[in-house]
Design a protein around this motif. Sequence first.
Motif, short mmCIF file in Angstrom:
data_model
loop_
_atom_site.label_atom_id
_atom_site.label_comp_id
_atom_site.label_asym_id
_atom_site.label_seq_id
_atom_site.Cartn_x
_atom_site.Cartn_y
_atom_site.Cartn_z
N ALA A 88 -30.49 4.37 -50.12
CA ALA A 88 -29.66 3.50 -51.16
C ALA A 88 -29.06 2.41 -50.56
O ALA A 88 -29.03 1.22 -50.99
CB ALA A 88 -28.89 4.15 -52.03
N ALA A 89 -28.09 2.75 -49.19
CA ALA A 89 -27.93 1.44 -48.62
C ALA A 89 -28.64 0.90 -47.82
O ALA A 89 -28.64 -0.58 -47.42
CB ALA A 89 -26.64 2.06 -47.76
N LEU A 90 -29.49 1.47 -47.13
CA LEU A 90 -30.59 0.45 -46.10
C LEU A 90 -31.56 -0.35 -46.95
O LEU A 90 -31.76 -1.13 -46.62
CB LEU A 90 -31.41 1.77 -45.49
CG LEU A 90 -30.77 2.45 -44.45
CD1 LEU A 90 -31.57 3.54 -43.72
CD2 LEU A 90 -29.89 1.67 -43.21
N VAL A 91 -31.87 0.17 -48.27
CA VAL A 91 -32.83 -0.64 -49.14
C VAL A 91 -32.26 -2.06 -49.08
O VAL A 91 -33.13 -3.23 -49.45
CB VAL A 91 -33.19 0.11 -50.18
CG1 VAL A 91 -32.12 -0.21 -51.32
CG2 VAL A 91 -34.24 -0.55 -50.87
N THR A 92 -30.94 -2.35 -49.28
CA THR A 92 -30.26 -3.65 -49.34
C THR A 92 -30.38 -4.30 -48.17
O THR A 92 -30.24 -5.64 -47.74
CB THR A 92 -28.65 -3.38 -49.80
OG1 THR A 92 -28.08 -2.83 -48.58
CG2 THR A 92 -28.62 -2.64 -50.81
N ASN A 93 -30.76 -3.94 -47.02
CA ASN A 93 -31.13 -4.48 -45.67
C ASN A 93 -29.83 -5.07 -45.13
O ASN A 93 -29.92 -6.32 -44.97
CB ASN A 93 -32.37 -5.52 -45.74
CG ASN A 93 -32.93 -5.96 -44.39
OD1 ASN A 93 -32.67 -5.10 -43.27
ND2 ASN A 93 -33.71 -6.84 -44.39
#
Length: 379
Positions: free
Chosen positions: A297-302
Amino acid sequence: MRLTVISGFLGSGKTTLLRRLLRMSGELRLGVIVNDMSELEVDGDLLRDPENLNEARGNFASIQAGSISGTQRPAFAAVLDAWQGRDDLDHIVIETSGSTHPWPLVEEISQRPGLTLDTFATLIDAKAFMEDFGGGRLIRELSHPQAPLMLAQIQLAGVILLTKTEQLPPPSLQLIATHLSALNPQASLYAVNYGRISPEKLLGTRSFDLEKARQIAAQWPALTENAAQAGELGSTVIDDPRPLYPRRLWTLFRERLGTGIHRSKGFIWLASRDRDVLLWNQAAGSVGMELTAYWKAALVTNPDGKLVPEEIALLQEQLQGAHPVFGDRRCELTVIGPERDRAVFVPELQECFCTDEEIAHWRSGGSFDDPWPKSLLRV
């Protein structure tokens, strides 16, 4: 086929040792059985390797929700039956739960002609052993509730590994060595920090003495399955998607832990560190966190701008059906101790989760008081 048992009380460092042993075992084809008394699988998740060590390859078995010396003994027996005739494994390593009584394991293994118990190794947390067991005096006097269990684990060992020795001064270590020598003068004693030990000291030592184990079991009825005291310790699993408030968690474990909570472990996230999957690890008065991964969920915001559109799309697909606010983030903890102590401590731990107002503050990008170390060891 030969086996090595890695035993030891709660939080003594068994999983850390086994992870390093697996990395250093070279071409040796190891099979691994890991046991966790809690319903929450933590050690299995840390050891399982999607490429080299897993159930699909047939070289890994995780037995949880009970000790393999007690309620999960039939499951343990079934794995031994399935593995004893195999020629694609060179050696089997068994990591027990902290509450496991050793004699039922020895008995189960010795009943199978195709298996030979080669090494019984017991890990001892030097700091906890000094603080909670008087360096071994309370074990020798049998004046501690867990003394029969620890005595069994020590006396049946051919190899004793003293961990976390860097946290004690030399006189304390000498006192511990004196007591351990009195309890088991035949065992080899090594100081081990962060699981660093040569594989040759654990695999192929041929140090286990079955006849000695039988004599000990006959002397101490508490070592047998019927008299096992594992029931004195139980576990409570906490599973909550909300973040933990870092300052309240710090205060609880630093000021209100109490001696009855022997162990807590699992995966958590803090409102102040919503990118990090944190491995929580508490044994007696020792508390630690390690960085083990990052939440999707944090990585998907790049956040670092390093992901290509295809990678972002894959993360979004993997997050379908996840929590609408927290995504794949969640806290999964198991707390181990007597029921009376857990009844007091667990509600206080649940109060460490963020309230609705604090979650709104997090969602708006607000900051949180975080006293935990800023730099964490990467697992």
